[in-house]
Design an enzyme around this catalytic site. Structure first.
Site, PDB file in Angstrom:
ATOM      1  N   ASP A   1       0.824  -1.214   0.000  1.00  0.00           N
ATOM      2  CA  ASP A   1       0.000   0.000   0.000  1.00  0.00           C
ATOM      3  C   ASP A   1       0.855   1.260   0.000  1.00  0.00           C
ATOM      4  OD1 ASP A   1       0.788  -0.872   2.621  1.00  0.00           O
ATOM      5  OD2 ASP A   1      -0.665   0.498   3.537  1.00  0.00           O
TER       6      ASP A   1
ATOM      7  N   GLU B   1       0.090  -1.378   5.739  1.00  0.00           N
ATOM      8  CA  GLU B   1       1.123  -0.876   6.664  1.00  0.00           C
ATOM      9  C   GLU B   1       0.862   0.573   6.999  1.00  0.00           C
ATOM     10  OE1 GLU B   1       4.827   0.976   8.118  1.00  0.00           O
ATOM     11  OE2 GLU B   1       3.726   1.510   6.325  1.00  0.00           O
TER      12      GLU B   1
HETATM   13 ZN    ZN Z   1       6.611   2.408   4.314  1.00  0.00          ZN
END
Ligand code: ZN
Length: 404
Positions: free
Chosen positions: A81, A146
Site C-alpha cells: 500500500d 502498513e
Molecule cells: Zn513504508
C-alpha cells in the site's frame, strides 16, 4: 540517457509495479497480487497468497527455497500500500512512473516502498542469472495496510501459523533513503505514546482572576513538555552523529476545550504524540508526568490513547552475537566498501510487530544521495540508485543467506 533506462528490464518491472494505484483508501490489492504472481512464475519461485484476516487484504509470500530448507530463513518484507497523493502538487503523474532527464523516476511508492518489493525480486534474478543458489530460504512477504493500522496485515500475521511456518531467523524491512553517501541501518524503533492531559478546574466568568483555572494547568503542562522537547532538540543539534531517531520527541497535536469566549470552561485537554528512545527509563518518565500534574495544582488526569512500551526489549543487537548482522556487515565493508551508520527509526513500521515476536530485524533501504520523499509530493527515486541497490542486496544476501 533516459532512453537507456527505458529499455532496462529491471526498470520496466519497477515501473509496472509503481503504476498500480494501490493507494489508500479502499485499496484493490488484486492487481498487485496478479503482478507478483507473474513475477514469481518468471523466476520459478514458490508463490502463495493468503487471505487470513480479510478477503480484500491479501498477504503474498514468494519463496526461493534454499539448499538447506531446514535452516532458519531470511524474510524480506515490503508493504503493497501507499499513502494518498495531492496530484495537483505533483510535477509528474503520481502513478505514471515517468523518468525525467535526470534519471529520476516519479511515483508514489518509489521510495516508500514498492521499489523495495521489486528490488528483492531483481536481486534474486541477478543471483539466478549468475547461476547461484543460496543455503537458506528467502521469503519475500508483501503485506497490506502498513500505512493504516496493519490490522489485516503484519500485526496479526506475525501470530498466525502460516507466519510461524516460515521459520524466520532474520528479517529486513524498510528504512529510509539518505541525502548523503552513508547508508542507514535501523535496529529499533521508539516507544510510541499518545496521551491526553485532561486539565480541569475553576469555571466562571472570563473577566475574573479565579484561582485553579484549567487554562493555567494546561499552560504549566505544555510548558514542561516543551522544556523536555527542547532538551532533545539541543541534544540532536549538538551532536552531528545523532539522527532523529536517536533522541526522544514530543509534539502537541490536539487542543480541546471551551465553548464561548467569555466563559472559563471546566476543562481543557491537550493531546501529545510522544516517541521515546529505547534506552529511556519509561517508568521514570511516566512518574515525571504525574509529578508535573501535581505541581500544576492537581485536577489533571492522564489518559493513554495508545501505549507501546516494548521498544527496549525488542531492539535488535547489531554485534558479534548476531551472525546475520555480522554477515551483512562483511558485505558492506569487505564487498561493497561503503559507509553506514546504525540508528533508531523515527517512526514505526511493520518490523515493530516482527521484533515483538522475538525475530531480529533491521530496517534498510539501500538508496543514498537521495532526499527522503516518503509521503511527500513528487516522491521520486534516482534510477541509478535502484540499480545500485540491487547490487547492494546481491552482496548482502550472498553472505547472509549462505550462513551455514
Ligand atoms: Zn513504508
Amino acid at each position: 540517457m533516459s532512453n537507456n533506462w527505458q529499455n532496462n528490464e529491471e526498470i520496466k518491472i519497477l515501473q509496472e509495479y509503481l503504476r498500480i494505484p494501490s493507494v489508500h483508501p479502499n485499496i484493490d490489492y488484486e492487481p498487485c497480487v496478479e503482478f507478483l504472481k507473474r513475477q514469481a512464475e518468471s523466476l520459478n519461485l514458490v508463490f502463495n497468497v493468503y487471505r487470513l484476516f480479510n478477503e480484500t487484504s491479501p498477504i503474498v509470500v514468494i519463496s526461493w527455497i534454499g539448499r538447506n530448507p531446514n535452516l532458519p530463513s531470511i524474510m524480506l518484507n515490503s508493504h503493497m500500500d501507499v499513502v494518498p497523493v495531492f496530484e495537483e502538487y505533483w510535477t509528474h503523474p503520481p502513478f505514471g512512473a515517468d523518468i525525467d532527464e535526470n534519471g529520476h523516476i516519479f511515483a508514489r511508492g518509489a521510495q516508500d516502498m514498492k521499489s523495495m518489493g521489486v528490488l528483492y525480486l531483481a536481486t534474486i534474478r541477478a543471483l539466478k542469472r549468475s547461476g547461484q543458489t543460496l543455503e537458506r530460504t528467502l521469503h519475500l512477504t508483501y503485506v497490506p495496510d502498513e500505512e493504516t493500522d496493519a490490522w489485516f496485515g503484519m500485526k496479526q500475521f506475525v501470530h498466525h501459523d502460516v507466519f510461524k511456518s516460515l521459520n524466520i531467523g532474520f528479517a529486513i524491512d524498510e528504512g529510509c533513503t539518505t541525502e548523503n553517501d552513508t547508508y542507514r541501518i535501523y535496529y529499533g524503533e521508539r516507544s510510541n505514546w499518545k496521551i491526553v492531559f485532561k486539565c480541569s478546574g475553576h469555571t466562571g466568568h472570563g473577566s475574573i482572576l479565579f484561582k485553579d483555572t484549567p487554562g493555567e494547568k494546561l499552560s504549566f503542562i505544555t510548558q514542561k513538555m516543551y522544556e523536555f522537547r527542547k532538551t532533545q532538540v539541543d541534544k540532536l543539534e549538538s551532536d552531528p552523529t545523532l539522527e532523529e531517531g536517536d533522541v526522544s520527541c514530543v509534539n502537541l497535536t490536539i487542543l480541546d476545550g471551551g465553548k464561548l469566549f467569555n466563559v472559563i470552561p471546566t476543562s481543557f485537554s491537550a493531546t501529545f504524540d510522544i516517541r521515546l528512545v529505547p534506552d529511556m527509563d519509561l517508568k521514570a518518565f511516566e512518574k515525571q508526568l504525574v509529578d508535573w500534574c501535581n505541581e500544576a495544582g492537581g485536577g489533571i488526569e492522564i489518559e493513554f490513547l495508545y501505549r507501546d512500551d516494548n521498544s527496549a526489549s525488542t531492539v535488535t543487537h547489531l554485534n558479534e552475537t548476531n551472525k546475520y548482522w555480522m554477515a551483512m556487515k562483511e558485505a558492506l565493508t569487505d564487498d561493497l566498501n561503503v559507509k553506514f551508520k546504525t540508528t533508531v527509526m523515527p517512526g514505526n513500521t511493520d518490523i515493530w510487530f516482527v521484533r515483538n515476536v522475538q525475530i531480529p530485524a533491521i530496517g534498510f533501504t539501500p538508496f543514498i544521495n537521495t532526499p527522503n520523499r516518503d509521503h511527500e509530493n513528487d516522491e521520486f527515486l534516482p534510477v541509478e540508485q535502484y540499480l545500485n541497490g540491487i547490487h547492494v542486496f546481491t552482496k548482502i544476501l550472498q553472505r547472509m543467506a549462505n550462513i551455514p
